[in-house]
Design a protein around this motif. Structure first.
Motif, PDB file in Angstrom:
ATOM      1  N   ARG A 216      42.765  25.407  -9.842  1.00 33.72           N
ATOM      2  CA  ARG A 216      42.053  26.581 -10.336  1.00 33.72           C
ATOM      3  C   ARG A 216      41.296  27.213  -9.182  1.00 33.72           C
ATOM      4  O   ARG A 216      40.410  26.605  -8.594  1.00 33.72           O
ATOM      5  CB  ARG A 216      41.066  26.203 -11.435  1.00 33.72           C
ATOM      6  N   VAL A 217      41.645  28.456  -8.876  1.00 36.31           N
ATOM      7  CA  VAL A 217      40.995  29.143  -7.774  1.00 36.31           C
ATOM      8  C   VAL A 217      39.774  29.916  -8.250  1.00 36.31           C
ATOM      9  O   VAL A 217      38.771  30.021  -7.556  1.00 36.31           O
ATOM     10  CB  VAL A 217      41.996  30.081  -7.073  1.00 36.31           C
ATOM     11  N   THR A 218      39.870  30.479  -9.462  1.00 35.69           N
ATOM     12  CA  THR A 218      38.758  31.207 -10.060  1.00 35.69           C
ATOM     13  C   THR A 218      38.917  31.180 -11.566  1.00 35.69           C
ATOM     14  O   THR A 218      40.032  31.042 -12.080  1.00 35.69           O
ATOM     15  CB  THR A 218      38.696  32.666  -9.559  1.00 35.69           C
TER      16      THR A 218
ATOM     17  N   ALA B 150      46.927  32.096   0.913  1.00 36.94           N
ATOM     18  CA  ALA B 150      45.874  33.003   0.459  1.00 36.94           C
ATOM     19  C   ALA B 150      46.291  33.574  -0.880  1.00 36.94           C
ATOM     20  O   ALA B 150      47.477  33.774  -1.148  1.00 36.94           O
ATOM     21  CB  ALA B 150      45.631  34.123   1.469  1.00 36.94           C
ATOM     22  N   VAL B 151      45.309  33.842  -1.741  1.00 33.23           N
ATOM     23  CA  VAL B 151      45.552  34.478  -3.027  1.00 33.23           C
ATOM     24  C   VAL B 151      44.511  35.563  -3.229  1.00 33.23           C
ATOM     25  O   VAL B 151      43.335  35.380  -2.918  1.00 33.23           O
ATOM     26  CB  VAL B 151      45.520  33.443  -4.182  1.00 33.23           C
TER      27      VAL B 151
ATOM     28  N   PHE C 139      41.585  25.464  -1.715  1.00 33.55           N
ATOM     29  CA  PHE C 139      41.125  26.823  -1.495  1.00 33.55           C
ATOM     30  C   PHE C 139      39.607  26.861  -1.357  1.00 33.55           C
ATOM     31  O   PHE C 139      38.880  26.141  -2.054  1.00 33.55           O
ATOM     32  CB  PHE C 139      41.560  27.733  -2.646  1.00 33.55           C
ATOM     33  N   GLY C 140      39.143  27.728  -0.454  1.00 35.43           N
ATOM     34  CA  GLY C 140      37.715  27.911  -0.275  1.00 35.43           C
ATOM     35  C   GLY C 140      37.136  28.826  -1.341  1.00 35.43           C
ATOM     36  O   GLY C 140      37.822  29.288  -2.258  1.00 35.43           O
ATOM     37  N   ARG C 141      35.856  29.114  -1.191  1.00 34.23           N
ATOM     38  CA  ARG C 141      35.172  29.974  -2.146  1.00 34.23           C
ATOM     39  C   ARG C 141      35.725  31.395  -2.070  1.00 34.23           C
ATOM     40  O   ARG C 141      36.110  31.871  -0.997  1.00 34.23           O
ATOM     41  CB  ARG C 141      33.671  29.983  -1.864  1.00 34.23           C
ATOM     42  N   PRO C 142      35.752  32.100  -3.204  1.00 40.64           N
ATOM     43  CA  PRO C 142      36.231  33.484  -3.185  1.00 40.64           C
ATOM     44  C   PRO C 142      35.388  34.367  -2.273  1.00 40.64           C
ATOM     45  O   PRO C 142      34.159  34.243  -2.205  1.00 40.64           O
ATOM     46  CB  PRO C 142      36.096  33.923  -4.647  1.00 40.64           C
ATOM     47  N   GLN C 143      36.067  35.273  -1.574  1.00 42.41           N
ATOM     48  CA  GLN C 143      35.423  36.287  -0.750  1.00 42.41           C
ATOM     49  C   GLN C 143      35.610  37.640  -1.438  1.00 42.41           C
ATOM     50  O   GLN C 143      36.735  37.997  -1.800  1.00 42.41           O
ATOM     51  CB  GLN C 143      36.043  36.322   0.643  1.00 42.41           C
ATOM     52  N   THR C 144      34.548  38.376  -1.626  1.00 45.99           N
ATOM     53  CA  THR C 144      34.623  39.687  -2.259  1.00 45.99           C
ATOM     54  C   THR C 144      34.855  40.755  -1.201  1.00 45.99           C
ATOM     55  O   THR C 144      34.061  40.915  -0.277  1.00 45.99           O
ATOM     56  CB  THR C 144      33.332  39.994  -3.044  1.00 45.99           C
TER      57      THR C 144
ATOM     58  N   VAL D  84      39.457  37.440  -2.726  1.00 49.24           N
ATOM     59  CA  VAL D  84      40.504  36.669  -2.075  1.00 49.24           C
ATOM     60  C   VAL D  84      39.967  35.282  -1.756  1.00 49.24           C
ATOM     61  O   VAL D  84      38.769  35.108  -1.510  1.00 49.24           O
ATOM     62  CB  VAL D  84      40.990  37.386  -0.790  1.00 49.24           C
ATOM     63  N   ALA D  85      40.846  34.284  -1.791  1.00 51.54           N
ATOM     64  CA  ALA D  85      40.497  32.926  -1.389  1.00 51.54           C
ATOM     65  C   ALA D  85      41.592  32.409  -0.471  1.00 51.54           C
ATOM     66  O   ALA D  85      42.769  32.744  -0.629  1.00 51.54           O
ATOM     67  CB  ALA D  85      40.329  32.007  -2.601  1.00 51.54           C
ATOM     68  N   VAL D  86      41.196  31.576   0.492  1.00 52.33           N
ATOM     69  CA  VAL D  86      42.115  31.077   1.511  1.00 52.33           C
ATOM     70  C   VAL D  86      42.067  29.557   1.544  1.00 52.33           C
ATOM     71  O   VAL D  86      40.995  28.950   1.441  1.00 52.33           O
ATOM     72  CB  VAL D  86      41.751  31.648   2.899  1.00 52.33           C
ATOM     73  N   ALA D  87      43.236  28.941   1.689  1.00 51.76           N
ATOM     74  CA  ALA D  87      43.355  27.506   1.896  1.00 51.76           C
ATOM     75  C   ALA D  87      43.863  27.279   3.315  1.00 51.76           C
ATOM     76  O   ALA D  87      44.932  27.783   3.680  1.00 51.76           O
ATOM     77  CB  ALA D  87      44.311  26.889   0.889  1.00 51.76           C
ATOM     78  N   ALA D  88      43.107  26.565   4.122  1.00 48.73           N
ATOM     79  CA  ALA D  88      43.511  26.264   5.485  1.00 48.73           C
ATOM     80  C   ALA D  88      44.406  25.030   5.478  1.00 48.73           C
ATOM     81  O   ALA D  88      44.002  23.962   4.998  1.00 48.73           O
ATOM     82  CB  ALA D  88      42.291  26.024   6.365  1.00 48.73           C
ATOM     83  N   GLY D  89      45.624  25.176   6.008  1.00 50.14           N
ATOM     84  CA  GLY D  89      46.548  24.048   5.993  1.00 50.14           C
ATOM     85  C   GLY D  89      46.767  23.552   4.577  1.00 50.14           C
ATOM     86  O   GLY D  89      46.941  24.339   3.645  1.00 50.14           O
ATOM     87  N   ARG D  90      46.715  22.251   4.406  1.00 52.20           N
ATOM     88  CA  ARG D  90      46.933  21.664   3.081  1.00 52.20           C
ATOM     89  C   ARG D  90      45.627  21.400   2.328  1.00 52.20           C
ATOM     90  O   ARG D  90      45.628  20.709   1.306  1.00 52.20           O
ATOM     91  CB  ARG D  90      47.758  20.384   3.209  1.00 52.20           C
ATOM     92  N   ARG D  91      44.527  21.948   2.832  1.00 50.69           N
ATOM     93  CA  ARG D  91      43.251  21.778   2.156  1.00 50.69           C
ATOM     94  C   ARG D  91      43.202  22.623   0.889  1.00 50.69           C
ATOM     95  O   ARG D  91      44.017  23.496   0.662  1.00 50.69           O
ATOM     96  CB  ARG D  91      42.110  22.175   3.089  1.00 50.69           C
TER      97      ARG D  91
END
Length: 464
Positions: free
Chosen positions: A88-90, A107-108, A132-137, A123-130
């Protein structure tokens, strides 16, 4: 059977010369579908998918979590068919689009709708296989937002979308570029004034060149109908080059450009669009080479005395590599016209591009006894793939045909034995074409008993 016409609104260096390939090559096939989200009575929206050159797959969809909570779910895997757990990204977004980056990164991008008509692009980004980070507005606006996309290019991501400009009646193309760590910079304007309903389409070529296209603003006369504009972002650059406008062949007689989009594949990127408003209707395409002007070419000419009752949808372009010929696909549709705009007939066709810029005579891919619509195209390094939908809205069948290297399109095959809520979406890489769709097992039509929906994906791998 009849189908609403509204349901049909979906939106580097290209080697256009032909190098002879070995005749009689075998055609790859899609494997058995992978169920990414099991059927449920909770809502699942139309999915998005991307595949990287190294074989990483990212799929996302908007999903209902409870009675009042909707959000975005992402699953990542590889073209081997193995996928990780859903993430779940958001829990407050809809209408996702995805990009597959390096090393399994992704990225999504999505839209968040708030009370009072305010919308946010996030937008949210996952670095490598980590994870997803917090959403960026990226934007907050009290206006309509659509066509949001995120593109992976050169170890970074570019977010792009189309939005209204409050208080002006105008619409603009906006964008933001990330750094290598996935942090997006300030939002910028690519086009301050566009056509009122065109959106924006973008894609990146294998060399990292990104192209975006949109419609020009209306001028109030037949000589200033909507035309096609596009701009390119060179690899490593932070700003797009100046926009270029392509005019419809009969622009001075009132023709305008619609349905403009950018397609990508192992062989590069290309523009596709329709020229209408002046008979005959033209389906057009153009190669995209960084630093060179696009040259419009005619894919198909539709002679129709009434474009409200007989019209074309397309083209969509498959772009294999190695000098193999690009393939254009489209549908010719029949409608009752009038307010209902019900589709009563439809066939899907394909044509190859010749070395001189002309296209071959159309090959009909769909069966004559079906209504075939919603064509999409993709390519591996050596194969071109066209998929389409058959049947009624809410109970589609999905079919596809493949043109292998040195061969012609073979018999159409079923992509799935179950039904689909709508057509499939394809993503291309040199090693595979990935199809994703919303499945509706056992559906015979849009009835409450058929309301269980899931998300499925299938992979066609390059042979050899």
């Amino acid at each position: 059977m009849a189908l609403s016409r509204l349901a049909l609104t979906i939106c580097g260096v290209l080697a256009w010369w032909i190098v002879p390939a070995a005749a009689g090559a075998a055609a790859p096939r899609f494997g058995e579908p992978v169920v990414l989200r099991a059927p449920s009575t909770l809502f699942a929206g139309e999915p998005a998918v991307a595949v990287s050159a190294s074989g990483g797959i990212v799929a996302a969809w908007d999903q209902q979590f409870s009675r009042r909570v909707f959000g975005i779910v992402v699953r990542r895997g590889t073209t081997s068919g193995r996928f990780g757990a859903a993430e779940r990204v958001t829990t407050s977004g809809v209408l996702p689009a995805v990009a597959a980056g390096r090393g399994g990164g992704a990225a999504v991008i999505w839209e968040t709708q708030q009370r009072g008509g305010t919308r946010r692009v996030q937008v949210a980004v996952a670095a490598g296989r980590r994870r997803f980070g917090r959403p960026q507005t990226l934007a907050t606006v009290r206006a309509n937002v659509t066509s949001q996309q995120v593109i992976a290019t050169g170890g970074r991501f570019v977010a792009i979308w189309w939005q209204g400009i409050p208080g002006t009646g105008r619409h603009a193309v906006r964008l933001a570029v990330s750094d290598a760590a996935g942090h997006f910079g300030a939002t910028r304007t690519l086009a301050p004034d566009t056509g009122p309903s065109t959106g924006v389409s973008a894609a990146a070529a294998p060399d990292g060149t990104m192209t975006a296209t949109w419609g020009t603003p209306l001028g109030g006369t037949v000589q200033t109908n909507q035309q096609l504009a596009y701009a390119q972002l060179a690899p490593g650059a932070t700003r797009f080059g100046p926009p270029t406008t392509l005019r419809a062949a009969a622009a001075d007689q009132g023709a305008e450009t619609t349905s403009m989009h950018v397609d990508s594949g192992p062989g590069g990127t290309a523009l596709g669009w329709t020229e209408t408003g002046h008979l005959p209707e033209l389906l057009r395409a153009s190669a995209l080479t960084r630093g060179a002007a696009a040259t419009p070419e005619t894919v198909f000419t539709l002679d129709s005395s009434d474009l409200g009752k007989r019209y074309a949808a397309g083209p969509t372009l498959a772009l294999p590599a190695g000098g193999l010929a690009p393939v254009a696909a489209w549908a010719v549709l029949g409608s009752t016209g009038g307010e209902s705009e019900s589709i009563t007939s439809g066939q899907v066709f394909a044509a190859e591009r010749h070395a001189d810029g002309t296209y071959s005579d159309p090959t009909q891919l769909s069966a004559s006894d079906t209504i075939a619509t919603l064509p999409v195209a993709g390519a591996t390094r050596t194969a071109a793939v066209v998929a389409w939908a058959t049947g009624d809205f809410g109970g589609y069948g999905l079919r596809y045909a493949v043109r292998p290297a040195g061969g012609t399109f073979g018999t159409a095959h079923a992509l799935t034995t179950s039904h689909a809520e709508r057509g499939a979406l394809l993503a291309s890489s040199s090693g595979a074409v990935v199809a994703v769709w919303t499945m509706r097992p056992g559906a015979a039509g849009p009835h409450p008993r058929d309301a269980r929906r899931g998300i499925a994906l299938a992979i066609l791998r390059e042979l050899g």
